[in-house]
Design an enzyme around this catalytic site. Structure first.
Site, PDB file in Angstrom:
ATOM      1  N   LYS A 202      15.458  39.745  23.027  1.00 36.32           N
ATOM      2  CA  LYS A 202      16.012  39.922  21.681  1.00 36.32           C
ATOM      3  C   LYS A 202      16.652  38.606  21.266  1.00 36.32           C
ATOM      4  O   LYS A 202      17.597  38.126  21.900  1.00 36.32           O
ATOM      5  CB  LYS A 202      17.028  41.048  21.670  1.00 36.32           C
ATOM      6  CG  LYS A 202      17.641  41.309  20.280  1.00 36.32           C
ATOM      7  CD  LYS A 202      18.617  42.466  20.338  1.00 36.32           C
ATOM      8  CE  LYS A 202      19.262  42.744  18.995  1.00 36.32           C
ATOM      9  NZ  LYS A 202      20.219  43.867  19.057  1.00 36.32           N
ATOM     10  N   LYS A 256      11.945  41.256  20.108  1.00 38.60           N
ATOM     11  CA  LYS A 256      12.548  41.459  18.792  1.00 38.60           C
ATOM     12  C   LYS A 256      13.151  40.137  18.307  1.00 38.60           C
ATOM     13  O   LYS A 256      13.882  39.501  19.076  1.00 38.60           O
ATOM     14  CB  LYS A 256      13.643  42.528  18.899  1.00 38.60           C
ATOM     15  CG  LYS A 256      14.349  42.862  17.595  1.00 38.60           C
ATOM     16  CD  LYS A 256      15.459  43.883  17.822  1.00 38.60           C
ATOM     17  CE  LYS A 256      16.189  44.178  16.526  1.00 38.60           C
ATOM     18  NZ  LYS A 256      17.316  45.112  16.701  1.00 38.60           N
TER      19      LYS A 256
END
Length: 333
Positions: A202, A256
């Site tokens: 992320k 992400k």
């Protein structure tokens, strides 16, 4: 693979593009409704559908309306929804105790969905930012996001969600050691079949702004998240993080944001072969919608093209706010 191609004109590569039927036969990747996870924002109240201004077409929903959305997902064949709470600011504290309250918004929504749509998989978010007075994914001490104390809180949050009936836990906090701690606690508590889809890579991205509006975290955030989310310049680090999470008990992994990090998705799938997901985040969604509303792009075509890019890169599935729209399109053929 080493492609073998005859010299022109024996090889005319346009032959496989001549008609729609031949293009379909030679297509390398396919997007299906089975690839979709629909993110949903839950808020307090009853009968509430509240537009998220920075995400056209996306709403915060009260628990009863979340159940309606879950029923719609099931009817469309979408296999899973993912819940994100918009927490009353009065419930936000520095120690984030509301995160593991058995009756918090997320846990009430889990139970309500499982009661009405038991066959639908419910995924949750595990991070402290919706409950944190400081807006961070972890507990803050003297301006520092502390790791180990945060992991203890996240474990309590994971157990509460598993007890409520969550099928998939999505740790999105990026603290060190949290996957192993959660897996150990889940096993000890008898939640052996609860899956972990870890947000392993992320990035500290500028694409999250509309999401923070949607969960009410943008105003509370003090500073940035660069000490725990990844540097956008790094790719080898992403593979180390994914390897660590898999070794600690993650069942699936996520990258992400999505489209700006297709190279990471491809490397992850090629390297590990584990179920690999992407989150087409709020900023990606908002850009497509804004351009479409201004008539600058064909929104339906770009939506479909963007989702196919994830499949081409190696994704097994995608969290996307477009889920019901693309599902209806796929169902219509």
């Amino acid at each position: 693979m080493r492609p073998i191609t005859a010299p022109f004109p024996a090889a005319r590569l346009r032959r496989t593009r001549t008609t729609a039927a031949i293009r379909a036969l030679s297509r390398e990747n396919a997007l299906t409704v089975d690839d979709l996870i629909w993110p949903l924002f839950v808020r307090d109240g009853k009968g509430v559908l509240e537009d998220v201004t920075s995400m056209p077409g996306v709403q915060r929903r009260s628990v009863d309306m979340i159940v309606e959305a879950a029923s719609e997902a099931a009817q469309l064949g979408i296999p899973a929804v993912c819940l994100f709470p918009y927490t009353d600011p009065a419930l936000k504290t520095e120690l984030c105790e509301e995160a593991w309250n058995p009756d918090n918004l997320a846990n009430r929504a889990i139970r309500a969905i499982k009661a009405e749509v038991p066959g639908l998989a419910v995924m949750t978010d595990i991070a402290l930012d919706p409950y944190n007075a400081n807006g961070h994914d972890g507990i803050v001490r003297d301006g520092v996001i502390v790791n180990d104390e945060t992991v203890e809180a996240l474990v309590k949050m994971a157990l509460a969600q598993a007890q409520a009936g969550a099928d998939i836990l999505g740790p999105s906090d990026m603290m060190d050691g949290r996957i192993g701690a959660m897996r150990t606690a889940l096993e000890a508590a008898g939640h052996r079949d609860v899956a972990i889809l870890s947000y392993s890579a992320k990035y500290a991205s500028g694409f999250y702004g509309p999401f923070r509006d949607a969960v009410g975290a943008s105003g509370a955030l003090k500073g940035d998240k660069k000490t725990y989310q990844m540097d956008p310049a790094n790719s080898d680090e992403a593979l180390r993080l994914i390897a660590r999470d898999l070794s600690e008990g993650a069942d699936m992994v996520m990258v992400k944001p999505g489209l700006p990090y297709l190279d990471i998705i491809h490397r992850a799938k090629q390297t590990f072969g584990a179920p690999t997901f992407a989150y087409q985040v709020s900023g990606e969604y908002a850009m497509i919608e804004a351009a479409a509303q201004n008539g600058w792009i064909d929104g339906e075509a770009v939506m479909a093209e963007s989702l196919m890019a994830f499949k081409r890169a190696g994704c097994d599935g995608v969290l996307t706010y477009f889920a019901p729209r693309i599902a209806r399109r796929l169902k219509a053929g």
